[in-house]
Design a protein around this motif. Sequence first.
Motif, PDB file in Angstrom:
ATOM      1  N   GLN A 119       0.803  -1.213   0.000  1.00 46.26           N
ATOM      2  CA  GLN A 119       0.000   0.000   0.000  1.00 46.26           C
ATOM      3  C   GLN A 119       0.842   1.271   0.000  1.00 46.26           C
ATOM      4  N   VAL A 120       1.906   1.284   0.787  1.00 44.28           N
ATOM      5  CA  VAL A 120       2.645   2.546   0.971  1.00 44.28           C
ATOM      6  C   VAL A 120       4.129   2.459   0.625  1.00 44.28           C
ATOM      7  N   TYR A 180       5.528   3.659   9.506  1.00 43.76           N
ATOM      8  CA  TYR A 180       4.272   3.358  10.206  1.00 43.76           C
ATOM      9  C   TYR A 180       4.475   2.267  11.255  1.00 43.76           C
ATOM     10  N   TRP A 240      -2.150   3.497   9.204  1.00 46.85           N
ATOM     11  CA  TRP A 240      -2.078   4.055   7.858  1.00 46.85           C
ATOM     12  C   TRP A 240      -3.459   4.250   7.248  1.00 46.85           C
ATOM     13  N   TYR A 245      -5.292   7.652   6.200  1.00 40.93           N
ATOM     14  CA  TYR A 245      -5.658   7.903   4.804  1.00 40.93           C
ATOM     15  C   TYR A 245      -7.128   8.309   4.699  1.00 40.93           C
TER      16      TYR A 245
END
Length: 218
Positions: A179-180, A187, A202, A206
């Motif tokens: 995802q990131v 995180y 996270w 978001y």
Amino acid sequence: MALKLGKNDVYRSEIQAAEKATGIDGSAIAALIDAEAAKIGSGSNRGQWDEDSYNKDSKAGGMTQFLESTWEGHAKNPAHLLNTRGKAAGLITAANKVTAGKMADFLKLRFDPLLSIVSAAEYGVDNLKALDKAGVLPAKLTDDQRARYMYLAHHEGAAGAIGFLNGTKTYTRAKLVGQVGAAADTYITKAGGKTSAAYRLWLNEYMDKKIVPSNFRS
């Protein structure tokens, strides 16, 4: 309050159709689209939602980024617009299955703005019902809360959203990296080394940033 869409006003009629079909506030639907769709990066339409959005890794497509399997599953319900339009085009059978040899054409429907937007709202309503049945929703949801839970279930699937909310679902570092990227370790550090807590941190962060229906109200 009036719906405020800026450059995305070209999709006003589609959002209004989705609102009429589902009862979900148009600003909530707009917030969901805004969180999912890629934005056109240049030219006079810069910043506008890209109806041709496509993720090569997940194969999610369209403004509301439906996965192939989720799109197919959504089409099986005769109450959904996608089912009706699919049948009219010969892409869905009377038995509510994708017509043999027509899968590629069926999946292209994800790039039709009306079907993409209405389907996302319908899918959101279906997911809200599932979350409510599981007992993970607060009573008397506001439009802003509906938008958040609709997005969560759109992103994670209904079962995944339930696990996210009741704390039973676990997440690996690889899931967060997907995802990131490199920010995953930041995180994880913030979450005291716990990958599941890091993923929740996270995603909540978001949603706080992206699921803001008030941005689409005048």
